[in-house]
Every structure is written in structure tokens, then in C-alpha cells.
Motif scaffolding. Sequence first.
Motif, short mmCIF file in Angstrom:
data_model
loop_
_atom_site.label_atom_id
_atom_site.label_comp_id
_atom_site.label_asym_id
_atom_site.label_seq_id
_atom_site.Cartn_x
_atom_site.Cartn_y
_atom_site.Cartn_z
N ARG A 40 16.57 -33.16 85.11
CA ARG A 40 17.49 -33.73 84.12
C ARG A 40 17.65 -32.76 82.95
NH1 ARG A 40 13.83 -38.71 83.75
NH2 ARG A 40 14.32 -38.53 81.55
N PRO A 41 18.88 -32.41 82.62
CA PRO A 41 19.09 -31.43 81.55
C PRO A 41 18.46 -31.87 80.22
CG PRO A 41 21.16 -31.91 82.68
CD PRO A 41 20.13 -32.86 83.22
N ASN A 42 18.57 -33.17 79.90
CA ASN A 42 18.02 -33.58 78.60
C ASN A 42 16.51 -33.43 78.56
OD1 ASN A 42 17.52 -35.70 80.35
ND2 ASN A 42 17.84 -37.29 78.80
N ALA A 43 15.84 -33.66 79.69
CA ALA A 43 14.38 -33.50 79.73
C ALA A 43 14.02 -32.02 79.58
CB ALA A 43 13.83 -34.04 81.05
N ILE A 44 14.81 -31.15 80.20
CA ILE A 44 14.51 -29.72 80.15
C ILE A 44 14.71 -29.19 78.73
CG2 ILE A 44 15.18 -27.45 81.04
CD1 ILE A 44 16.05 -28.98 83.63
N ILE A 45 15.83 -29.57 78.13
CA ILE A 45 16.07 -29.14 76.74
C ILE A 45 14.97 -29.67 75.84
CG2 ILE A 45 17.63 -29.43 74.77
CD1 ILE A 45 19.93 -29.54 76.84
N ASP A 46 14.58 -30.94 76.05
CA ASP A 46 13.54 -31.57 75.24
C ASP A 46 12.23 -30.78 75.31
OD1 ASP A 46 12.33 -34.03 73.85
OD2 ASP A 46 11.09 -33.81 75.65
N SER A 47 11.84 -30.38 76.52
CA SER A 47 10.54 -29.71 76.63
C SER A 47 10.58 -28.33 75.96
CB SER A 47 10.14 -29.59 78.10
OG SER A 47 11.01 -28.72 78.77
N PHE A 48 11.71 -27.64 76.08
CA PHE A 48 11.80 -26.34 75.41
C PHE A 48 11.84 -26.50 73.89
CE2 PHE A 48 13.09 -24.64 79.59
CZ PHE A 48 12.26 -23.53 79.62
N SER A 49 12.54 -27.53 73.43
CA SER A 49 12.66 -27.69 71.98
C SER A 49 11.30 -28.02 71.36
CB SER A 49 13.69 -28.77 71.64
OG SER A 49 13.22 -30.03 72.04
N HIS A 50 10.42 -28.69 72.14
CA HIS A 50 9.08 -28.97 71.62
C HIS A 50 8.26 -27.70 71.46
CE1 HIS A 50 9.76 -33.28 72.43
NE2 HIS A 50 8.75 -33.48 71.61
N ALA A 91 9.35 -31.06 83.28
CA ALA A 91 10.73 -31.37 82.91
C ALA A 91 11.70 -30.78 83.92
CB ALA A 91 11.03 -30.84 81.51
N LEU A 92 11.42 -29.54 84.36
CA LEU A 92 12.29 -28.91 85.36
C LEU A 92 12.28 -29.71 86.65
CD1 LEU A 92 11.37 -25.16 84.76
CD2 LEU A 92 13.60 -26.22 84.37
N LEU A 93 11.11 -30.27 86.99
CA LEU A 93 11.00 -31.04 88.23
C LEU A 93 11.90 -32.27 88.22
CD1 LEU A 93 7.18 -30.90 89.05
CD2 LEU A 93 9.06 -29.79 90.25
N THR A 94 12.12 -32.84 87.02
CA THR A 94 12.99 -34.01 86.97
C THR A 94 14.43 -33.61 87.23
OG1 THR A 94 13.49 -33.79 84.62
CG2 THR A 94 11.55 -35.10 85.19
N ARG A 130 9.72 -41.15 75.30
CA ARG A 130 10.80 -42.09 75.62
C ARG A 130 11.59 -41.63 76.85
NH1 ARG A 130 10.84 -41.04 70.24
NH2 ARG A 130 10.27 -42.72 68.83
N LEU A 131 11.49 -40.32 77.18
CA LEU A 131 12.23 -39.81 78.32
C LEU A 131 11.54 -40.15 79.64
CD1 LEU A 131 13.34 -36.32 76.98
CD2 LEU A 131 14.70 -38.38 77.20
N GLY A 132 10.29 -40.56 79.53
CA GLY A 132 9.57 -40.98 80.73
C GLY A 132 9.46 -39.88 81.78
N ILE A 133 9.09 -38.68 81.33
CA ILE A 133 8.92 -37.59 82.29
C ILE A 133 7.55 -37.71 82.96
CG2 ILE A 133 8.83 -35.07 82.55
CD1 ILE A 133 10.43 -34.99 79.88
N PRO A 134 7.50 -37.83 84.28
CA PRO A 134 6.19 -37.94 84.92
C PRO A 134 5.39 -36.64 84.76
CG PRO A 134 7.99 -38.05 86.54
CD PRO A 134 8.61 -37.80 85.22
#
Lengths: 296, 334, 585
Positions: free
Chosen positions: B190-200, B185-188, B171-175
Amino acid sequence: MSQPIAIVTRPTARASRGLWRDAFRRLMRNGPALVGAVCIAIFVAAAVLASVIAPYDPTLGVLADGKQGPSLAHLMGTDLLGRDEFSRVLYGARISLTVGVVAVFFGLAFGSVVGAVAGGAGGKVDAVLMRVTDVLLAIPGILLAIGIVAWLGHGQLQIMLAVGISYAPIFARLLRGTLLALREADFATAARAEGATPARILLRHLMPNALTPLIVQATLALATAIIDVAGLGFLGLGPGDPRVAEWGEMLTDSARFLQSAPYLIFFPGAAIVLSAIGFNLLGDGLREAIDPRLKR
Amino acid sequence: MLRFIVRRVIGAIPVLFGLSIILFLFLRLLPGDPAEAILGQHATPELTAQIRTTLGLDQPLYVQYVNYLVRLLHGDFGSSFVDGKSVADTFLVRFPGTIELTIGALIFAVGLGIPLGRLAARHPNGWVDGIVTVVSLFGISIPIFVLGYTLVFVFGVQLHWLPALGQSDPRLGIPQVTHFAVIDALLTGRPNAIIDSFSHLVLPSIALGSIPLAIVTRITRASVIDVANEDYVRTARAKGLAERRVDDRHIMRNAWLPVATVIGLQVGGLLAGAVLTETVFSWNGVGSWVVSAIQNHDYIVVQSLILIFATIFLFVNLIVDISYAFLNPRIRYS
Amino acid sequence: MLRARTGSLLAAAAIVFAACGGSATPSPSAAPSQQASPSAAAASAAPSPSAAASAAGTGGTLVVGLDGDMVFADPSLVSDGNSLYVANQVVEGLVGLTPGTIGDVIPVLAASLPKISADGKTYTFTLRTGIKFHDGSDFNAAAVKFNYDRWKAYAKGDLQDNAYYYGAVFGGFGDASNLASVDAPDATTVVFNFKTPQSNFLVSQTLAVFGIQSPTALQKDKADTTPLKDNKYAQGQGESMVGTGPFMFKDWVTGDHVTVVKNPNYWDTAHAAQLDQITFQANLKDSTAKLQALQAGGIDLAETISPADVATAKSSGLQIVDRGQSCNTGYLGMNQSLQSASGGAATPTIYANKDVRFAVAEALNKQGYIDAFYAGAAKAPQSWLPAGTTGYKAENMPAFDVNAAKASLAKAGLSADKLKIDLYYPSNVVRPYMPDPKSLAQAIAGDLQAIGFTVALKTEDWHGGYVSHATGGNFPLFLFGWTCDWAGADNFLYTAWFGWQNGKPNLQFGWNNPQVNTLMTQALQATSPDAANALWAQVQDLAVQDMPTVPIVNSTPPGAYVSKVHGFVGAGNQTELFNSVSIQP
């Protein structure tokens, strides 16, 4: 055993008898190892006495009674097919322990032959055999096992072979290493000086001394073997007849009932974990008993 | 040192060559056929034969092998029999996931295992040691899939603290640029994308790292105890050096060697464990890929993947051997 | 499992007018096809929840858990369920199915159902106007002709190997195709000319495989490139699946996900997509992982869940997909003439004895299996076909009766050593009709033991020889099944089971009944549907007298979704459209 050989081997034999006596004494004073031994003993007893203790036939169930929680009638509940879980855990000890032991035995047998030849012969033979071992070590064990089951078909023997073969390189490496070290030991040099043939030196002098680390490793491998068999079952490679109770398969078949019938995971899971811990503690104890330097 | 590396690399060639032959023959001994996987319930003898021809499976084995080898030497890993995709392309999409998972598991195992091992070694056979031993034994003894399901159930389903599957939330639409979820996620930015990828990464890393954690803990403990009794450590203590300094400067430095060896050996085990972990966590990596390839008799994929695994395994162990020299200057390679 | 659901999406009754004649749960037969057509004019009468949903909240991303990954992004090259599930959202054919039914054919890109010539060899379609492909080019008769000509011209090798359905429906490619020509006399008229009448033409065209794609895109992207690994269009790396549907293809990461986004210019405005985007997760192969992903919110909808998880899913607040009519049959195969795997002579088995076959049929507690392994989402078959397929006739199947089974077995008079039998079940597979083969096999073995057999269980991997050994007649007693390509008697009775091959009975069963084969051949060539159905009924009558196999279930595999998902309509063949779906928190 004929007299002359006995004379030649006497010093080694006496030393090893003493070593074992000391080791045993140390083992008896090692608390965790005793706990491990008792664990194993309980499971072995369950396996032997399963037909006496088990309240139900482990292979028969009533479909309509499936997935009932633990009760007085069924101490550990019933599985999807309505079979008594307690009886299956008891009978499962038979198969699971046997599968574990035989698998490790296969690994030990293959590995020892390779290791003994490599370590005994040395040189080119050693180099070639160790390259082969490298090849096997380079393939993740579980993939090797998947391949073997895919090749030979489903069945208990195939699983034991698959797990055993994936252990063989470890034993081979271990034995070879020990043998290479022992070749330079005093008693081996002495035997060579007396004119003993290389084969005799290997079998009579080196092997008895090299066995100890193998036994320790094998005890530890028993723990992982039982878990690896369960892992194979998870990937759909269990033995052919699922009616026969076996912990690994009971666990993997029930993993999907984590939420609806957690007791079906808990009991076989606990059996696997406890027996694995038992073998681990016993193996560690054995190692410390044989090499007291390790225990402080 | 350079000579040693060159010799090891050259030594690996016959191993990999032998492996490729064994794999090739072995895979073709398997019952079943990739055509079955392609056709499913529609498999008729005519269609099966037609597909075998297209795939070149009707040619003599040695021809097939030579073709495979020639392509391989040109850097072409071939393409899947079943979905026609280039193995190299799919590998580049899927391998980053496995690398991230493996690194996550190693960080978990080493980051927690070494302190735990040192803690346990401080008072051997004391109660802390006992607890650490029991915990690490549980770590070794619980099958990965049981641990994985339980972690997801507790932290994903019940507590909703961590996500249950995959590398990122679609849903975050990270390319997906590099296919490393964390880097993407770092490339975007966006903090929420970065947190999301680490939490996974958290739960799968714990599940996969549990066995290495136990092993690293035990080895660290044993090796610290060993070194702590050496004369030079006693001397250091006698000199009145602070305990902290003795620990860091004298003990860990020397105890590190067996720990490094074991970590290197764990890489093979991690790849095997990834097979199970990736299934439980629906992780897009090479582990789950190789299992389905074996089941579909997708020979080319299995062959190429196992060769790649083996190369990685040999490479990692070479690195470990080289690292010895840095960790322990007494070891010299010639 | 890549191909685990191959064909299960394949829809449709063999003959339009007789679709869904049985006592099926939803009532598509009560809803004339025009009424449910996705045309603007018919919107008010549409029975699906889409009309209600369109008024409500729109937008958002829906995450759907597929059973596995797609194979190719060019729908004309696929035959697996995962690819078709995605393709159904993106491409449209001349005809389709009323949502929620397995065989109710309706016009989609065609303005109405075709005119069929008296000799059955010419079908004339009138097309809708004003429709554009996703790339902005016009849909017209020339585009239809371009697509059909393209498939027919597929080269031998990669393309023909993968385009299974074109070859199977039209009997081959190029000159071998029964489709002699497709003409486009004007922009809105397409004429199909056949060599011989082909009654399954219309239903078969409801498959997404026959979806019309933009000729401009196909040419520009060189969609016919082989080998397929270099074919960017088929691999979905760039522009792909350029159809006319309510969603447009966005991207596909192998083994991970496929994304489609809303088509803002969809021609049927009343049925335009409400969601902005759908991500199809392709990595959820494990059923427990799928359930937990639903519960934790990682996915919003799972195409299927394990029946074992239905109760848990319900209790955690998930909605269960009701798929209505089944389009499959799971059965216990009995082989009367065992083929030697090494090529020797076939040997007769105990199942050549009719009393043994009836004993087996009477011994099986089908309802017990359905309750235990299918979460009740299945029915005990009343014939060899699922109720609701064309040509279905309810028969009086042997009931579960242990005493009758024992009596039948006694009548057969087998010696003790003949009572030791092998039962084969597949490993590493989940099929819609067989969600848990291992447990089912154990339960069947228990029931057979109860009447006096001693059963040994044997297994092989589904792709590791099981399929070929079962169809090759190498198993004496085995679990198997069939998922419909289309919901017609011909697809089950003839193609799957009892049609003779090379002048011999199907090797699976070795059921040597020439009369059955004659009747089926007549039915295939019948001129009227009534005549065909009467013949198919006769075949089923003969089968129930002889019991060549025991049908065990017709299942409707359950799916599940979180409660914020609205407007999803399940179908027994899993041909399901997401334009009616919305997210309403």
C-alpha cells in the motif's frame, strides 16, 4: 636534568623547540583557530570571575519565582527552582570546563600508560594490551559510562572517570601507533646505537615526539567530553548534587521545557555548543600548525 | 585474503571471551538486584530471596558463569530476569529497528557528507568551505537529544510535516512480519503505508546522523584536498582531462580510503547514539532496551546485548578492512 | 522504567461499605454502587459519560501512550501498572470498581455483591448468566472455580514469583493459602471458604489480576508452562488474555505496542466498546516525547504526562485527565535509628529527637512544591492517608512556618556539627507521588537550609539500591512514598509504614512506639468496620503527636488526550476503562 642526558637529547630538544615556535607562529595566523581560542578564553574568564560577575547566588532561588523569562533582573531568566540562569551559566563554566578537562586528563593518563607500554614494549605485551583496548572499544562509550556510574554511584568524580575511561582506548591506540612509527626513526636508532636502555629511549626520545598528536587529540576530545557529560545527564546519570550549576545538567533538566521555557535550553545549550566549537577550532588549528602539510 | 579473514575471526574469539568474563563480573558488582525491579515497592527480604533462588543468583559466581557460557555456546542467549522473555526473541523484534535507524543515519551522513566535503574542498578556506565547516561543527556540538526534540517540535508539532514518534502509524494496521518497518510496509504494497514508514525514518536519521555527517564531511574535505595535490592528479589535469572526470576518476577513488575507515568507526558511535535517539523518538530498538536493562539490573540481557554489540563492531571493522583491498588495490592482506 | 508504576492501579478500599468516606472530589458515596454497575438495567442511571457517548459516533482506532511495556499477557502473573492497564480492558473479575472511584466496589461478573456468613469465613456469589468468553466458551461457576484453583496451585519458581498478588492477598499458595476452597454447587453459584476471616477479600478482588479467563483457552494453550519464556500464553504470542471484557487481546510486539479489538459479543450491550481497536504504545518512556506525540497526533491519549507539561498541553488544546481522588502519599522519611549497611549496630540520629522532627515538618513549604512540581494536581496531606481511603482521619498537621521551625530546632539544642545533614533522593525514576524527585529534593534542601541546617544531597538509582537502602533503614533522611494496593488504612499505615516486622519497628523510620503496633494489630482483626476505623484514627492521632515522617503530597498524576476523544473517566488509582471512550472528530 644531568649533563650527559642533556647532551644526548639536545638534537631532539632543539628540533622540538623550533617546531613549537613555528607552530605557534602558524597558529597566530590561523583565523578560525584564533576565534576558537578567544571563545575558550571568554569561558575561562567567566569561570574565573564568576563570583565577581554573577548577580545572584547560583544555588539559591525562590520557588515562587520559577521559570520567569529573561528580564533586566534576570538576564537569562530563572529556572524551575527560581534560580538566576545567568549566574548559573557563569558558575557552570567552572564545573563544566573542569569536568571536561579532568575527564580528558583521565582518559589521556590511562590511555597513555597503556599506549606507552604497548608501543614501547611491543611483542606479546603489545598484543595483549591491544586486545584489551579492543574490548573497551567494542563497548559503546555511553554504555561503558552508564555501567561505571551504576557501579561507583552518582558524583562528579564518577562522571569524569566514566567519560575519561571511555576515551582511554582512543589515546592508547594513538600513542601506540605513533610510538611504533617513531621507533624506526633515525634518532631512535641513533640512541639505541649509543647503548641507551629501552625505557630511556621510550621516555627521553620517543615520548616527547609522540606527545604532539596526543595534545591535538585531547583538545578535540575536550569538545566531545562536555557533550558526553550532557548525554549522561539526559539518561539520569548526572552528578549527585544538582544544586551545583553545570551546563550539561542544566540543559538536560530543562530539555522538557522546550516549549514552555525555551530560554532554559538556549543559554546552557549555547554555552556547550560554543565551547565545543571553540575547542574544535583550536584543536584543528593546533593540528594544522604542527603539521603544516594539512593546511593549504 | 581468506587467510586474513580467518585469522581476524579467530583473533576475535579471545576478545569476546575476555569481554564476557569482564561483563559478567562487572554486572554482579553493581549495587541493586533484579528482584528489586521485579517486586518494586513490594520488595521484602523473603520475596527477594525467593526470587534470587529462582533466578539462580544465590549460586556461586563461577557456577553462574559456567551455566551462562554453556548456554551461550549452545546458541541460547538466556532470558530476561525481569520479564522472562527470551533475549534472542526480543532481539529479533528490536534489532531491525536499530538497523533501519543506523542505515538511515548512515545514508544521511554519507549521502550529504561526501558532496559537502567535496564542495568545501573545491576552494579550501573560501566562503563555501567556511559555511560547511561551521555547519559540521554545529552538527558535532549539539547534543543529540536537543537536536531531536527541536526537530520533532518544528517538523512534527508545528509544521505537521513528519511524524513525531515510532516506526509506523498504528492506525494503518501494518502487520509486523519482519519487524523492519520499511520492509513490512513494502509487503503490504500500500503506497500510504510505504510513505508512512519512510516518513517515520527521516527525523531520527537526521538526529542520529548529525555527528557522522560532520565527521564524514570533514574527512572527505581533508582527504580530497590531500589527494588533489598529488602529482598524478596534477598530471591528469595537465593532460587536459575534464575537471569532472579528474574529480571522479582520480580524486574520489583515492580519497575514499580514509572516508571508508571513518564510516566503519562510526558504527560503534551510531550504536551509542541510538541509545539517546531511540529514547527521544520512542523507537523500538536495542538502544533503549539496553538502557532499561542496565537500570533494572537485568544482567543476562545486558551481558548478551553488549556481547552482540561487540561482535557487530568487530565484524563491521573487518568488513572495512576488507573493503580497503577493493578500494585500493595496493593494499594486500596475507 | 519497567516497574515505575508498580501497584498504582491497585484499587479499592479495604472494606466495601466504608469506601470513600472522606471529602473526596467526585461523589461516589452519593452514587449507590448498583446505580453505577455496568449492568444493562442500571445503564440509565450511570453517572459516567458512557451513556451519552454510546449514542454518538462509534468505531475507529484509539492510540494510547502507556508509561512502559507490559510484563506478561496473563493478568494473573503481573503486578505492574502497564500490564494491569491493558488487562483491565480485556478481563473482568467477579467484582470491580465504579469508574472514576478508587474504592467503590460493584459486582461485575457476579450478579450482586456476595452474601457473607456471620463468622466472615464464607462468601457466596451468584453469577450473571449468558456470558461467553472471547473464545466462545461459556462463563459459569466452574470457570470461576477453575481460575481460583489454578492460581492456588501455582508451582514454586517462575509462577509463584510473578503472581505476587495471589500470594500477598491470600497469604501464600497451596496449603498456605487462606482460601481453603472454592466450590461451584451449581452453574451460577460460587462459594469461597476461608480459614480465617479476611476483610480485604472483596476489594482485593477488584484487581484485574483476579480476572476470570477461559478454562478452555488456558488448558489448550498450556498457560502454566514454565520457564515463562516458553509460555506462549503469558508472552502473548498467539491466543492470550481470554476473558469476558469489552475488548479482546489481539497482539503484543515487545517494547512496541499491545493491540486490543472490540468484543462484538460483549454481554453488557449498553456498555459495549465503541472503539474498534485500541493500540497501547509501550515505547513512550520519555515525557517530552510523549507530549510531542500528543501534539503531533501520533497518540490520542497519554496515560500520564509530566506535571511540568500540563500548562503547555492545555495551551496547545489538549484535554487534561482529572484523576479526582489520590491514592498515594509522598513523604520525607526521617530515620531515628540508622542501620549500618555493613551489618554493624544501629546508631541513633538527630531525628530521634522529636523537636528536630517537628522542625523539619514545619520547615517544608508543601504548597510551594505542589504548585511548582505537581502542576497543582496534588494536595498537602492532612494525615498519613490520602483523603478518601477507608480509615482516614483529618489531622491537624504542622503548618509551614519558618519561625516555628527555627524555634523547634533551637529547642532541640543540636550542636553545630549535627546540623550538617544528608538528604537522599532517587534517580532514574518517576513515581506518581514524585514526578520530579531531583527538583523536589533541591527545594526541600533549600527550606531546611533556611532554618539552619546544612544539607548535602545524595542520590542512588531507584533500582540500583535506593529502594532496599530506604526500606532497610540505611538512609537518615530520604524521599519516598507509597502507591496504594487498595484504598485502605491497613495498606498504608500497616503494610507500608508502621507495621512491626519480626518484632521490630519498620527499619525505614525506627519509630519505636509499641502502642501503635498494638492498635494496628487490633484494627486488622476488628470485627466491624467502625471499630477498625476508630483504631486506625487512634494510630493517626499518635502519629501526628510524634511526627515519625512528614507526608508531603497526595497526588493525582495528570494524563492528557486530544479533543476528539470523548467519554474518558480518570481515576486516582489509574484503573480506567475504555468501553466508554469514543472518537468524535
